[in-house]
Scaffold this motif. Structure first.
Motif, PDB file in Angstrom:
ATOM      1  N   LEU C 116       0.836  -1.209   0.000  1.00  0.00           N
ATOM      2  CA  LEU C 116       0.000   0.000   0.000  1.00  0.00           C
ATOM      3  C   LEU C 116       0.869   1.256   0.000  1.00  0.00           C
ATOM      4  N   ALA C 117       1.925   1.231   0.818  1.00  0.00           N
ATOM      5  CA  ALA C 117       2.773   2.421   0.931  1.00  0.00           C
ATOM      6  C   ALA C 117       3.510   2.709  -0.366  1.00  0.00           C
ATOM      7  N   HIS C 118       3.749   1.643  -1.165  1.00  0.00           N
ATOM      8  CA  HIS C 118       4.423   1.830  -2.453  1.00  0.00           C
ATOM      9  C   HIS C 118       3.519   2.603  -3.426  1.00  0.00           C
ATOM     10  N   ALA C 119       2.217   2.498  -3.212  1.00  0.00           N
ATOM     11  CA  ALA C 119       1.226   3.305  -3.959  1.00  0.00           C
ATOM     12  C   ALA C 119       1.362   3.180  -5.469  1.00  0.00           C
ATOM     13  N   PRO C 126      -3.991  -1.901  -3.484  1.00  0.00           N
ATOM     14  CA  PRO C 126      -4.605  -0.581  -3.258  1.00  0.00           C
ATOM     15  C   PRO C 126      -6.084  -0.541  -3.680  1.00  0.00           C
ATOM     16  N   ALA C 149      -8.533   5.440   3.075  1.00  0.00           N
ATOM     17  CA  ALA C 149      -7.880   4.957   1.862  1.00  0.00           C
ATOM     18  C   ALA C 149      -8.057   5.933   0.711  1.00  0.00           C
ATOM     19  N   PHE C 152      -5.408   8.348   0.813  1.00  0.00           N
ATOM     20  CA  PHE C 152      -4.054   7.814   1.019  1.00  0.00           C
ATOM     21  C   PHE C 152      -3.241   7.802  -0.269  1.00  0.00           C
ATOM     22  N   PHE C 153      -3.931   7.457  -1.379  1.00  0.00           N
ATOM     23  CA  PHE C 153      -3.203   7.318  -2.656  1.00  0.00           C
ATOM     24  C   PHE C 153      -3.239   8.655  -3.372  1.00  0.00           C
ATOM     25  N   GLU C 158       2.968   7.683  -5.007  1.00  0.00           N
ATOM     26  CA  GLU C 158       3.031   8.677  -3.930  1.00  0.00           C
ATOM     27  C   GLU C 158       1.827   8.496  -3.008  1.00  0.00           C
ATOM     28  N   SER C 159       2.147   8.219  -1.729  1.00  0.00           N
ATOM     29  CA  SER C 159       1.083   8.066  -0.745  1.00  0.00           C
ATOM     30  C   SER C 159       1.042   9.306   0.139  1.00  0.00           C
ATOM     31  N   THR C 221      -3.555   6.722  -9.663  1.00  0.00           N
ATOM     32  CA  THR C 221      -3.857   6.094  -8.374  1.00  0.00           C
ATOM     33  C   THR C 221      -4.950   5.062  -8.614  1.00  0.00           C
TER      34      THR C 221
END
Lengths: 157, 789, 284
Positions: C116-119, C126, C149, C152-153, C158-159, C221
């Motif tokens: 998820l953090a890698h986005a 995601p 969520a 977040f994206f 980029e998160s 995203t």
């Protein structure tokens, strides 16, 4: 440099390593365990698959420092006392390898499957091996071999 | 056959001797090799397709920790020759210079620019970032047709043209006249996309010098240790007798390791300068730029036929992408194909021309099939189109045109003499296994219902040429070397046998198959035979492994050498048994005297008696070892029928292979298990060309499919189970009756798959889909944008 | 290829990790499972100066139920997510999507939080978390915060995480009782999705009362197909689902690449949305 202690194929090694040292290079270049080869730089091919604390991983995508305190089994640690495992025998008997470069990874991935699912279907075998590429066999005999190992079928020579 | 020998081994699915090491990780891949003081090479490669090198400065790289040396192209140029092209196909071919490291101009993304030498691979990789290069961009050359225009930018400015060669061939009647008379003519353009071979083992080379005596051992992940030795001597000036080349365990090749690569010459030159062992190992993404590609052609094909489907003539015009340089056999690959377009069909006229074109892309060269898959694709695809045009079943059209089994030997219009074959038998067997009629019935039903998932059936009745090659034919084709193969047999004192072969296996199982061949002739146990290969010191003569030649030429050489051993042993045995040679029988490895079977000597006992030499006939040389160099008298011609059923989802364009049946005739079979494995692997690569793979470049000449994450090598989930079977029509041109099998699956399968897709969509108006038949291309074809991506 | 050199710390607590990230500044990056990051570093497409290895921080793995919310530790591997009974019950869609991520060996190392953090809009997870209307819990020097969520994206790769924040939990409201399906369309099994469609459906008496559809690889995203979701409400048969799916690409901005053009991606989004919803609703 970071100090690590790793058990590989039953032997414990302590080493100072650069944090960026990939597990596969640690095995190959530092320990001389060249049975585990490298086939790509994107973690697609799976030739470098090893067992890390009981599960299959791609050793090109694990840092040696991340394995501190862990146990690694490579293809070189499978056969005990010169006796091939049922899976290795099945690969031999079903002609599941040609050049043999993908074989260490295939064996480790198939072994991982059979631990979780001792009686897989052909489709499940194909799913389990999707991260391991072979350019020689077209996969058919690899699938046959894994199924044969699962049923412990003896194949007449 | 040897008189009375028991033919127990050939034809038997012996499990492979090679496997034990490969299954336990006791391998000798080139990258495994370590040596005291070994240095690692890393190569800086051009990020641009075409540029002038204004400046290459390695001085800052030299300051990096662990860096021992660094070289730009001009630093390495002294004493270094051009990389070789062994197949200048015409007298006036344009042969550009090809330095292993670019000196003043880079001509494809990945062209080497500088070399860094460091104590380990990590330090070498880091130091590449410190090499300073100034590039002056030049226009890329990417389009094969535009490259031939008068005002096109030039890949090699000094040559004044991007046209490398024109290679024409005409046979039979004048095509224009035949076309004029024909009821039907069809013309099509097919594209052979560039493919990246993707042998699982990346290339690697290790050079270990004995500097004081000027001797070098080169370990390389190569298919051709013997050819490499000759060529490295020529390129680097190291005398041939001071060079030993070893191909240790080699992890696949598929043609990509049939090459003399710059890195091999660079590693040798650097080891020579520094007097230290060096290693270079390619990363996968580096290999995508630096290891040669396959295919890369535009095919214009025209066919003329009678209303009843009888072929009258064929005309083929190729534009073949050479890439930036001519490598070992780059220009010859499409020429191998020239002989295969007429395939198994009879016709009155054939015209062929190939124009080789330079582009600013990675050089092309042999990839599994090398010219024959391209030819087979074009002829089989246009046969499908002709069948559709005439309203004939595609199998029936082929039947009306193929050479009937009673017509062999048959000289094709391209001048090849097909020694044997039975297309009827293979086709009938394949149709039955496939359930052809039932599938056609289902297809009709689905079409009538207007199903969104359509069924299509593809047919490929191929032949190919293997067993490269009679040396005189190679001379006529202007290839620089011969086509013979060497084998020798050493009978050891304890009765064990060493077979020394000039072939260089990298997955094909020669150790097992050659053992079977030798064991049969010598009458010794399979287990008592070892096969020595891939080392110019241990197996000094050979022409190596490519072109499905090894069994046909190399395996036959083993057979002949073994027969010579038996002949020599017979003399010794006759002497020991005090009988005349004529009175000796030889069965199952035993010489016995006719009529008195108790008087016997095994060939293994004879080996020992020869070793002691205590009691040999007068004037007999104390050895029963023998050698045979075989120059083949003809090519061999495997053939077969492949049938593919696909389901095409017309909403998404997705193709699923529902069934695949092939019946191949590869002549007599030494090891059926190994043959089946070769077919499987060949099918996988042919299907991959049809559905998945392509080296994609952008308009600037950058390789977009530049990593294994972007280039879709199929996995176990992307390929079907295959049904394989065989017919056996022995080859007439070699003692084993074998034909070769390494490339057949690849050659046959691509048109079967694409033909099936087009067959599925023909009711929707589709007549072609450009390879690879990605879901998007199929979807666009359905929507009238044929073959567009 | 060889990753560039970096410094490495292996914190023992979340606080240590956050401090290490703060000290490392822009150069610092969290190493979770490493299955996205290490290949990028090997290709020298990422050059972090410091890797903060969160792999041994206690408390970041495993699942628990807090009321009606399933909480999954950010460092829980894909493999463990797949095997987890709570996930299967309360977030079946997540399990279905996770099963399509990479291959078994990568799933043994790769983590939910890491992915998820890698986005990456081409990654599958995601879209799943977006459809499940999850929340992401991050800890930084300024404390703990919860990010929905949908916020977040932020953009391609980029998160909303600040460089000194560590993702610790993923909170998913239970979707027990919802129908779900993930329709993933790839060139080959290993490839990223050309397009993926995650569908989550609630039905009442054969009629769709609520549908959530999120799209993989249809923009910078992961995206919710809002127009299609609205049109799906009330759909009671395959025909109306397929018609509603026709608006799945509204508002998307898919990229073109070697796998597919933007137009084809838009077409696939429509077709696959229909299929995903029908499967999720059991109407296939």
């Amino acid at each position: 440099m970071t100090r690590i202690s790793v058990k590989v194929d039953g032997t414990t090694y302590e080493d100072e390593v650069e944090p960026r040292l990939l597990l596969v290079h640690y095995l190959r270049d530092r320990l001389g365990l060249t049975g585990t080869p490298v086939g790509c730089d994107t973690s697609n091919c799976g030739t470098c698959t090893v067992d890390l604390d009981g599960v299959s991983v791609k050793s090109c995508s694990v840092l040696a420092v991340q394995t501190d305190g862990c146990a690694v089994t490579t293809v070189q640690g499978l056969a005990q006392g010169g006796e091939l495992t049922a899976l290795q025998r099945a690969f031999h008997e079903r002609h599941a390898l040609q050049c043999g470069y993908c074989t260490p990874g295939m064996l480790m991935a198939a072994r991982d499957l059979l631990k979780e699912n001792p009686r897989p279907t052909a489709g499940e075998v194909r799913h389990a091996l999707e991260g391991n590429l072979c350019r020689c066999t077209g996969y058919q005999n690899i699938v046959r071999a894994v199924l044969a190992a699962a049923s412990d079928e003896e194949v007449p020579a | 056959m040897t008189d009375g020998a028991v033919e127990a081994e050939v034809g038997r699915s012996r499990l492979r001797k090679e496997d034990a090491r490969l299954l336990t990780g006791q391998t000798t891949w080139t990258d495994n090799i370590q040596a005291a003081g070994m240095l690692h090479l890393a190569i800086l490669r051009s990020p641009m397709a075409h540029a002038r090198l204004e400046r290459v400065d390695v001085s800052r790289a030299l300051e990096r920790p662990g860096v021992v040396a660094a070289f730009g192209g001009s630093d390495l140029a002294e004493g270094m020759g051009s990389l070789p092209c062994a197949w200048p196909v015409t007298e006036d071919i344009v042969l550009p210079d090809h330095p292993p490291v670019a000196v003043d101009e880079v001509r494809h993304a990945g062209d080497p620019v500088a070399v860094v030498v460091a104590r380990d691979r990590y330090a070498a990789a880091d130091a590449l970032e410190a090499v300073e290069v100034a590039y002056e961009p030049l226009p890329p050359v990417l389009d094969l047709e535009a490259a031939l225009a008068d005002d096109a930018p030039l890949v090699h400015a000094a040559k004044g043209t991007n046209r490398c060669y024109d290679w024409p061939m005409r046979a039979g009647e004048d095509f224009a006249a035949v076309r004029e008379r024909a009821d039907v003519t069809l013309k099509r353009r097919y594209h052979q996309q560039r493919l990246i071979p993707n042998a699982m083992e990346p290339r690697a080379v290790v050079v270990i010098p004995l500097a004081a005596s000027g001797e070098y051992t080169v370990y390389s992940a190569t298919q051709i240790p013997h050819i490499l030795r000759v060529m490295l001597a020529v390129v680097t000036g190291v005398p041939e007798h001071k060079l030993r080349v070893v191909a240790p365990d080699v992890g696949g090749g598929f043609g990509s390791k049939l090459q003399v690569y710059g890195e091999e010459a660079i590693a040798l030159a650097v080891a020579r300068r520094l007097g230290r062992p060096v290693k270079w190992t390619e990363s996968r993404s580096e290999g995508y730029l630096a290891t040669h590609h396959g295919r890369g052609m535009i095919q214009d094909i025209e066919i003329a036929a009678d209303r009843d489907g009888r072929l009258r003539g064929l005309k083929v015009d190729l534009l073949a992408d050479m890439g930036a340089y001519l490598m070992l056999v780059t220009p010859g690959v499409p020429i191998l194909g020239a002989f295969m377009y007429p395939a198994i069909y009879k016709m009155d006229s054939y015209e062929f021309n190939c124009t080789g074109v330079f582009t600013t892309r990675t050089p092309t060269d042999a990839y599994r099939g090398a010219g024959r898959p391209e030819a087979t694709y074009a002829i089989e695809r246009i046969m499908d189109e002709l069948a559709a045009e005439l309203g004939l079943d595609p199998v029936e059209l082929r039947r009306r045109n193929w050479i009937r089994h009673e017509e062999f030997p048959y000289t094709s219009i391209a001048g090849l003499t097909y020694d044997s074959g039975n297309y009827e038998a293979a086709t009938d067997k394949a149709l039955a296994l496939f359930g052809y009629d039932e599938l056609r019935a289902e297809q009709r039903k689905r079409n009538e219902r207007g199903d969104t998932v359509r069924l299509g059936i593809g047919v490929s009745t191929y032949t190919e040429m293997c067993g490269l090659a009679p040396s005189r034919v190679l001379r006529d084709l202007r290839y620089s070397a011969g086509g013979w193969e060497a084998a020798s047999i050493r009978m050891l004192p304890t009765g064990k046998v060493e077979v020394v072969t000039g072939t260089s296996p990298h997955g094909q199982g020669h150790v097992t198959s050659w053992s079977q061949i030798a064991a049969d002739v010598l009458g010794v146990p399979f287990e008592d035979v070892e096969v020595v290969h891939g080392d110019t010191r241990a197996a000094p003569q050979g022409m190596d492994t490519y072109g499905s030649r090894s069994l046909v030429v190399g395996g036959s050489a083993v057979h002949h050498a073994a027969r010579k051993v038996v002949d020599k042993a017979r003399k010794v045995a006759a002497h020991l048994l005090e009988a005349s040679e004529q009175d000796l029988e030889f069965t199952g490895g035993v010489f016995s005297v006719k009529g008195s079977p108790e008087a016997r000597k095994t060939i293994q006992e004879v080996a020992f008696e020869t070793f002691t030499s205590h009691d040999l006939p007068d004037g007999t040389e104390p050895t029963i070892n023998a050698e045979h160099l075989l120059d083949p008298e003809n090519f061999s011609y495997p053939h077969g029928t492949h049938l593919c059923a696909v389901e095409v989802d017309t909403e998404t364009g997705r193709t699923r292979i529902r069934s695949y049946v092939c019946v191949d005739d590869v002549g007599r079979v030494v090891n059926p298990m190994i043959v089946e494995g070769q077919v499987h692997g060949g099918l996988a690569q042919g299907i991959a060309q049809a559905l998945y793979e392509e080296a994609v470049y952008d308009d600037d000449g950058n390789l977009l499919s530049g990593t294994m994450a972007d280039y879709p090598v199929p996995s176990a989930l992307d390929l079907p189970d295959f049904v394989t079977d065989r017919t056996e029509t022995p080859a007439e041109s070699n003692p084993l009756g074998v034909k070769g099998v390494g490339e057949a699956g690849t050659i046959a399968s691509t048109p079967a798959v694409v033909g099936a897709i087009v067959d599925a969509l023909r009711p929707l108006g589709v007549t072609d889909v450009t390879m690879p038949c990605t879901p998007e291309r199929v979807w666009r074809a359905i929507h009238g944008e044929e073959g567009q991506a | 290829m060889i990753p560039p050199a970096f410094d490495y710390v292996r914190p023992g607590t979340v606080e240590e990790a956050v401090r290490a990230l703060a000290d490392g500044g822009e150069e610092a990056k969290v190493l979770a499972g490493g299955q996205s990051l290490l290949p990028l570093m090997r290709l020298r497409m990422a050059f972090p100066g410091l890797l903060v290895d969160a792999g041994r921080v206690p408390g970041l793995r495993g699942t628990r139920l807090e009321g009606d919310t399933l909480v999954i530790g950010a460092l829980t591997t894909h493999h463990d997510v797949l095997a987890d009974a709570l996930v299967r019950r309360h977030a079946g869609l997540l399990a279905a999507v996770t099963a399509t991520v990479a291959d078994p060996a990568v799933r043994h190392r790769g983590t939910l939080g890491g992915s998820l953090a890698h986005a990456d809009p081409a990654a599958d997870l995601p879209a799943a978390v977006l459809a499940l209307e999850g929340e992401l819990v991050a800890v930084g020097p300024r404390g703990r915060r919860t990010i929905p969520a949908r916020a977040f994206f932020v953009d391609y790769l980029e998160s909303a995480l600040a460089p000194d924040e560590l993702l610790v939990d993923v909170r998913l409201p239970s979707s027990e009782g919802w129908g779900f399906h993930y329709e993933k369309f790839q060139r080959v099994a290993q490839a990223y999705a050309i397009v993926g469609v995650a569908a989550l459906v609630r039905r009442d008496g054969g009629r769709i009362t609520e549908a959530r559809v999120s799209l993989t690889n249809m923009g910078a995203t992961p995206l919710r197909a809002a127009a299609a979701e609205e049109a799906l409400s009330g759909a009671a048969d395959a025909h109306s689902v397929t018609r509603a799916a026709g608006s799945a690409a509204v508002g998307t901005r898919p990229a073109g690449d070697t796998s597919a053009s933007p137009e084809y991606r838009a077409h696939l989004a429509r077709v696959l949305t229909g299929r995903a919803v029908l499967a999720a609703a059991g109407m296939g």
